[in-house]
Design an enzyme around this catalytic site. Structure first.
Site, PDB file in Angstrom:
ATOM      1  N   ASP A 148      -7.087  -8.722  -2.245  1.00  0.00           N
ATOM      2  CA  ASP A 148      -5.848  -8.453  -3.347  1.00  0.00           C
ATOM      3  C   ASP A 148      -5.650  -9.777  -4.112  1.00  0.00           C
ATOM      4  OD1 ASP A 148      -5.050  -5.874  -2.108  1.00  0.00           O
ATOM      5  OD2 ASP A 148      -3.967  -6.961  -0.542  1.00  0.00           O
ATOM      6  N   LEU A 276       4.977  10.529  -5.937  1.00  0.00           N
ATOM      7  CA  LEU A 276       4.964   9.906  -7.194  1.00  0.00           C
ATOM      8  C   LEU A 276       5.278  11.246  -8.278  1.00  0.00           C
ATOM      9  CD1 LEU A 276       1.096   8.698  -7.681  1.00  0.00           C
ATOM     10  CD2 LEU A 276       3.373   7.086  -7.658  1.00  0.00           C
TER      11      LEU A 276
END
EC number: 2.4.1.-
Length: 403
Positions: A148, A276
């Site tokens: 990340d 979403l």
């Protein structure tokens, strides 16, 4: 990139309040009227309103839309990222960089990778985008970071050459070369609704856009919305405001892998995750960084809702083409509940401005962050990087053939 700074607004507010000895309070012997009580508040709203309107007007005046039909809208980022290596990439630099990511070789249009990949799905997503380019690529070695966090700080010893490490996200404190994340194809944050990660940007573009048509602007709820885990306390003010003003904000924390008790969700039971597509019923959608840049960000624009983006520090390759106050509302890290309330209220009271920004954000992402734009950026990145390699690449026998 521009960003709103509330400090100046607050100074105006405090200055206006300080013009009376009683600080705006109605004294016992006075005749209190509704006008006396409301006038200062109206003035404060006007001061904040004027500031927001000015910021929007200035941003639009400076904005030049990208008319390109390919990934050239994002290529300034690539030029900037590769500039530290304009004198060439040497074998010594690759060897020094090796511990910062996964080593790949491209030799004779074949691809090799070190055996151990820390995140197999991430490596697979990266390899998906590299593979179609192999027939036209020169020999090269790549160090691709699938963690990340970026790896190459610009604050290291100034005499030390930067190392050529590719990462999906970074801040201005890092010199990593950004690539379109594996998450455009597979992987990404894994939650119960998306157990293998969000992935498949091409499919989400279609499904979220379809949901946006079910929830056109005039039917959307006039609420700010957020669902996500508590990866940082930067999200707390919006969640706290939601508890105080639930008709204005619906923001709740969900579980993540580290969740142990309600303390981890700001002393409340964790909320259910939300698809979403179901975000599209809300007019105002908040985006926060996670450990690094947020995978959620690009999806929110597809709802044709107004996106509030908290913090400008973290970047992906396409962020620079999105302009604050033109495509989204920039929100500073450290904003408090009162400031958030007034910012959201401003756009509730200026609905046309909100819709115009939302539409520009949608159009930009829809037209300039297609899957072909992602593939185009990968192609440009690999070809330009390959031209910088200044040595003959020899087969590393520790690597295994992938394609």
């Amino acid at each position: 990139m521009q960003c709103i700074y509330f400090t100046s607004v607050l100074l105006v507010i405090f200055a206006q309040n300080g013009q009376t000895d009683d600080g705006g309070m109605c004294m016992a012997k006075e005749t209190c009227t509704e006008t006396q009580q409301e006038a200062p508040t109206n003035n404060l709203y006007k001061a904040a309103d004027n500031k927001y309107i000015t910021l929007i007007e200035e941003a639009l005046a400076a904005y030049k839309p990208c008319e390109s039909s390919n990934c050239s809208c994002h290529l300034d980022v690539l030029k900037t990222d590769l500039r530290p290596f304009r004198s060439g990439i040497t074998q010594d630099l690759i060897e020094l960089a090796r511990s910062y990511g996964t080593k790949y070789q491209i030799i004779g249009h074949r691809m090799f990778r070190q055996r151990d990949c820390m995140f197999p799905a991430r490596c697979s997503g990266v390899e998906h985008f590299i593979r179609p380019n192999l027939p036209k690529l020169p020999d090269m070695e790549l160090i691709i970071n699938c963690r990340d966090w970026p790896q190459i700080s610009r604050h290291w010893n100034a005499s030390r050459e930067p190392l050529p490490v590719l990462s999906f996200s970074k801040t201005n404190d890092y010199l990593d070369i950004m690539y379109p994340t594996w998450g455009f194809w597979e992987g990404g944050p894994a939650i119960s609704l998306y157990p293998t990660g969000l992935g498949r940007w091409d499919q989400h573009r279609v499904s979220v856009r379809k949901a946006a048509k079910v929830w056109p602007w005039e039917k959307k709820l006039q609420q700010a919305f957020f669902r996500g885990s508590r990866t940082s306390d930067e999200r707390d003010p919006l969640v706290l405001l939601s508890r105080m003003r639930p008709e204005l904000v619906d923001a709740q924390y969900t579980k993540n892998q580290a969740w142990r008790s309600p303390k981890d969700t700001l002393h409340a039971e964790p909320a259910q995750e939300v698809r979403l597509e179901d975000h599209c019923q809300y007019k105002y959608l908040f985006n926060f960084r996670g450990v690094a840049a947020s995978f959620r960000f690009k999806h929110l624009f597809l709802c044709k809702s107004l996106v509030f983006h908290v913090g400008q520090e973290w970047q992906e390759f396409f962020y620079d083409s999105l302009k604050p106050w033109v495509h989204y509302v920039p929100v500073p890290v450290g904003i408090n509940e009162w400031e958030l309330e007034h910012l959201i209220q401003f756009f509730r009271e200026h609905d046309q401005l909100a819709q115009e920004i939302a539409n520009r954000g949608y159009e930009h992402i829809w037209n300039h962050l297609r899957m072909e734009d992602v593939e185009c950026y990968w192609k440009r990145l690999l070809r330009r990087y390959g031209k910088l390699v200044k040595y003959e690449v020899k087969r590393d026998e520790e690597l295994v053939e992938i394609f």
